[in-house]
Each structure stands twice: as structure tokens, then as C-alpha cells.
Design a protein around this motif. Structure first.
Motif, mmCIF file in Angstrom:
data_model
loop_
_atom_site.group_PDB
_atom_site.id
_atom_site.type_symbol
_atom_site.label_atom_id
_atom_site.label_comp_id
_atom_site.label_asym_id
_atom_site.label_seq_id
_atom_site.Cartn_x
_atom_site.Cartn_y
_atom_site.Cartn_z
ATOM 1 N N LYS A 34 0.835 -1.193 0.000
ATOM 2 C CA LYS A 34 0.000 0.000 0.000
ATOM 3 C C LYS A 34 0.873 1.248 0.000
ATOM 4 O O LYS A 34 2.021 1.226 0.457
ATOM 5 N N LEU A 35 0.320 2.308 -0.552
ATOM 6 C CA LEU A 35 0.969 3.607 -0.552
ATOM 7 C C LEU A 35 0.442 4.371 0.647
ATOM 8 O O LEU A 35 -0.747 4.660 0.737
ATOM 9 N N ASP A 36 1.330 4.658 1.598
ATOM 10 C CA ASP A 36 0.912 5.191 2.891
ATOM 11 C C ASP A 36 1.385 6.627 3.085
ATOM 12 O O ASP A 36 2.042 6.963 4.069
ATOM 13 N N GLY A 37 1.091 7.464 2.111
ATOM 14 C CA GLY A 37 1.394 8.878 2.249
ATOM 15 C C GLY A 37 2.829 9.241 1.913
ATOM 16 O O GLY A 37 3.548 8.512 1.229
ATOM 17 N N VAL A 38 3.229 10.402 2.408
ATOM 18 C CA VAL A 38 4.552 10.961 2.135
ATOM 19 C C VAL A 38 5.203 11.335 3.456
ATOM 20 O O VAL A 38 4.555 11.901 4.337
ATOM 21 N N GLU A 39 6.491 10.998 3.601
ATOM 22 C CA GLU A 39 7.255 11.395 4.781
ATOM 23 C C GLU A 39 8.557 12.043 4.347
ATOM 24 O O GLU A 39 9.054 11.806 3.239
ATOM 25 N N GLU A 40 9.103 12.838 5.226
ATOM 26 C CA GLU A 40 10.366 13.510 4.927
ATOM 27 C C GLU A 40 11.538 12.597 5.273
ATOM 28 O O GLU A 40 11.609 12.026 6.362
ATOM 29 N N VAL A 41 12.458 12.443 4.336
ATOM 30 C CA VAL A 41 13.679 11.663 4.542
ATOM 31 C C VAL A 41 14.857 12.516 4.095
ATOM 32 O O VAL A 41 14.891 12.981 2.955
ATOM 33 N N HIS A 42 15.778 12.762 5.000
ATOM 34 C CA HIS A 42 16.932 13.613 4.705
ATOM 35 C C HIS A 42 16.500 14.979 4.183
ATOM 36 O O HIS A 42 17.115 15.537 3.270
ATOM 37 N N GLY A 43 15.424 15.504 4.754
ATOM 38 C CA GLY A 43 14.986 16.842 4.397
ATOM 39 C C GLY A 43 14.199 16.958 3.112
ATOM 40 O O GLY A 43 13.894 18.071 2.660
ATOM 41 N N ALA A 44 13.829 15.833 2.506
ATOM 42 C CA ALA A 44 13.082 15.862 1.248
ATOM 43 C C ALA A 44 11.908 14.893 1.337
ATOM 44 O O ALA A 44 11.996 13.848 1.983
ATOM 45 N N PRO A 45 10.796 15.205 0.675
ATOM 46 C CA PRO A 45 9.624 14.311 0.736
ATOM 47 C C PRO A 45 9.853 13.011 -0.012
ATOM 48 O O PRO A 45 10.509 12.987 -1.068
ATOM 49 N N ALA A 46 9.307 11.934 0.537
ATOM 50 C CA ALA A 46 9.453 10.615 -0.085
ATOM 51 C C ALA A 46 8.151 9.849 0.051
ATOM 52 O O ALA A 46 7.485 9.895 1.088
ATOM 53 N N PHE A 47 7.777 9.127 -1.011
ATOM 54 C CA PHE A 47 6.607 8.258 -0.956
ATOM 55 C C PHE A 47 6.917 7.082 -0.034
ATOM 56 O O PHE A 47 8.020 6.523 -0.056
ATOM 57 N N LYS A 48 5.934 6.709 0.769
ATOM 58 C CA LYS A 48 6.097 5.626 1.733
ATOM 59 C C LYS A 48 5.320 4.404 1.250
ATOM 60 O O LYS A 48 4.097 4.412 1.223
ATOM 61 N N LEU A 49 6.043 3.374 0.855
ATOM 62 C CA LEU A 49 5.433 2.120 0.425
ATOM 63 C C LEU A 49 5.546 1.107 1.568
ATOM 64 O O LEU A 49 6.647 0.815 2.028
ATOM 65 N N VAL A 50 4.406 0.584 2.004
ATOM 66 C CA VAL A 50 4.391 -0.408 3.086
ATOM 67 C C VAL A 50 4.093 -1.767 2.473
ATOM 68 O O VAL A 50 3.072 -1.960 1.809
ATOM 69 N N LEU A 51 4.988 -2.711 2.697
ATOM 70 C CA LEU A 51 4.882 -4.034 2.093
ATOM 71 C C LEU A 51 4.856 -5.081 3.204
ATOM 72 O O LEU A 51 5.650 -5.029 4.137
ATOM 73 N N THR A 52 3.950 -6.028 3.090
ATOM 74 C CA THR A 52 3.848 -7.067 4.115
ATOM 75 C C THR A 52 3.790 -8.444 3.474
ATOM 76 O O THR A 52 3.171 -8.642 2.424
#
Length: 251
Positions: free
Chosen positions: A147-165
């Protein structure tokens, strides 16, 4: 003691090459930041080199330097389709090799005869030996929920968050919104019957024979930190098939 300490080293070496978890239901219209789940996956694969190029690769040859605490490990990694892999390591002066011959995992320490890995360790190595380590190339074969679980900041830049189970294992991949390259990954699951959590960051991407490869990987796991730096890399270099067969080293 050496055998026990090898587990961490082999896991460290496998961070870049271990199979990632793939998408199930890849057509899902899960929209985040105006992009669907499948669009993010497609853009990521394109940024890495494209599906056709990734599927066309036959071999990979690497030399790496791993630092973890006071331990420094230099290694040569050789991989070939469909599921052959060999690690040759010099760990603080001790020579160790580990390989998977397509059916069985082996370890060779110093000048000793090859030893079979037990069933669980061999199975783990078999999974990691699968050449198409980015399983997003073949999601249906892996049967994992994504699932695509929003956007989070990584190293000061936005990144798509993919959650895989998959089963009891959860993997989270952070895909930079600008480059669409992976910049961070976290794992939670069990290994050899023990729970673990691991966080990895990827940087210093370079074009190697048409594929973008992270040349610097840093990780945190069980209170320990480490770093792997790729010193040289080559795709599709000829590799003699005999290197994947266990043999006692010459004196």
C-alpha cells in the motif's frame, strides 16, 4: 565464535542485494500526492534503469568494504541468473566464503572443507540468491500486499512511503519524490527465530552499465550500526560457473 559473528556480516553484505517485497494487486488506485500506487512503482523502476534493462541483466560482480564497529570486511560478490551467488570475504584477516549453488548453501572458513548450511540458513540464502532482487519486477510471483501510505520527509526531502507485508514481515520503502530512487528502507520481522528491526539508508547513486546503483549503504540493527561502500561494480561481466560450486581452498 566466528560462525556466530558471520551472520551479521552476511546480512550486511546482502542489504543491497536481498530480495525486496513485491506488490500484490498492482493496479490498485491508491492515490497519494496525485500519484497512484502503480505510478510510483513504475516511476521508481524507470529511475533505476527500466524494466527491460533490469530483466536483461545476467550477472553482477562487486567489490565492497563493510565497516561495523572495529570490524572491517572486504569482499567480492558474484551473482548470476537464476539463483547463484558467492561472497568471498576477508574479515579482519580471516578468509571466509559463502555461496549458494542453486540448491544448497555452503560456508568455507580458511582452508577448511566446505560445510553445508543448515536448512533454515540455506533457505534464507536461497531467497537472497534470487537474481531479480527487486521483486517489484514480478509482483504476482511474490504474493505480497502493498500500500501507498502517504509521504514522509527523509533527509529533508519528501518521499513516498510504500508499506509491504508478507506473513509476519513488514518492509517500508521510501521513494524520493524527485529522483524516484529509494533513499531509506526499514524491516521488522524474525530471523532464525528472533525478532529484529533494521533501518537502511541508500545514497551515492551511480550509473553502472545503465542501472542506478547505490554505492553507499548505512544501517542500524539491534543497536549496531554499519556501513557498506561499493568500490567497484559491473553488470554482465563473464563469470565462470565453477565459482558457485563448493571446493576446499588450496593451501
Amino acid at each position: 565464535m566466528l560462525r556466530k559473528s558471520l551472520v551479521t556480516s552476511f546480512l550486511a553484505l546482502g542489504l543491497t542485494f536481498a530480495p525486496t517485497i513485491a506488490a500484490a494487486g498492482e493496479g490498485a488506485e491508491c492515490v497519494q500526492g496525485k500519484l497512484t500506487l502503480q505510478t510510483v512503482v513504475d516511476k521508481h523502476l524507470k529511475a533505476v534503469g527500466g524494466k527491460e534493462r533490469l530483466k536483461a541483466v545476467k550477472t553482477l560482480h562487486l567489490t565492497t568494504l563493510v565497516r561495523e564497529g572495529d570490524t572491517v570486511t572486504t569482499s567480492t560478490v558474484q551473482r548470476a541468473r537464476p539463483n547463484l551467488v558467492r561472497y568471498d570475504m576477508d574479515k579482519n584477516g580471516t578468509r571466509v566464503s559463502k555461496l549458494f549453488d542453486g540448491q544448497q548453501g555452503w560456508v568455507v572458513e580458511g582452508s577448511a572443507a566446505p560445510q553445508r548450511l543448515d536448512k533454515e540458513k540455506s533457505a534464507t540464502m536461497a531467497e537472497g540468491a534470487f537474481f531479480e532482487h527487486d521483486a517489484l519486477l514480478d509482483p504476482k510471483a511474490r504474493g505480497v500486499a502493498l500500500k501507498l501510505d502517504g509521504v514522509e520527509e527523509v533527509h529533508g526531502a519528501p518521499a513516498f512511503k510504500l508499506v509491504l507485508t508478507r506473513g509476519t514481515t513488514t518492509e517500508v520503502r521510501f521513494i524520493d519524490q524527485s529522483s524516484f530512487l529509494e533513499v531509506r528502507r526499514t524491516y521488522a520481522g524474525t530471523h532464525e527465530g528472533k525478532a529484529y528491526n533494521k533501518a537502511i539508508t541508500f545514497s551515492d547513486y551511480r550509473d553502472v552499465d545503465g542501472i542506478m546503483l547505490s554505492h553507499r549503504t548505512q544501517w542500524e540493527a539491534d543497536g549496531k550500526q554499519g556501513e557498506k561502500v561499493i568500490q567497484s561494480a559491473r553488470y554482465d561481466a563473464p563469470i565462470d560457473a565453477t565459482v558457485f560450486k563448493p571446493a576446499t581452498p588450496r593451501s
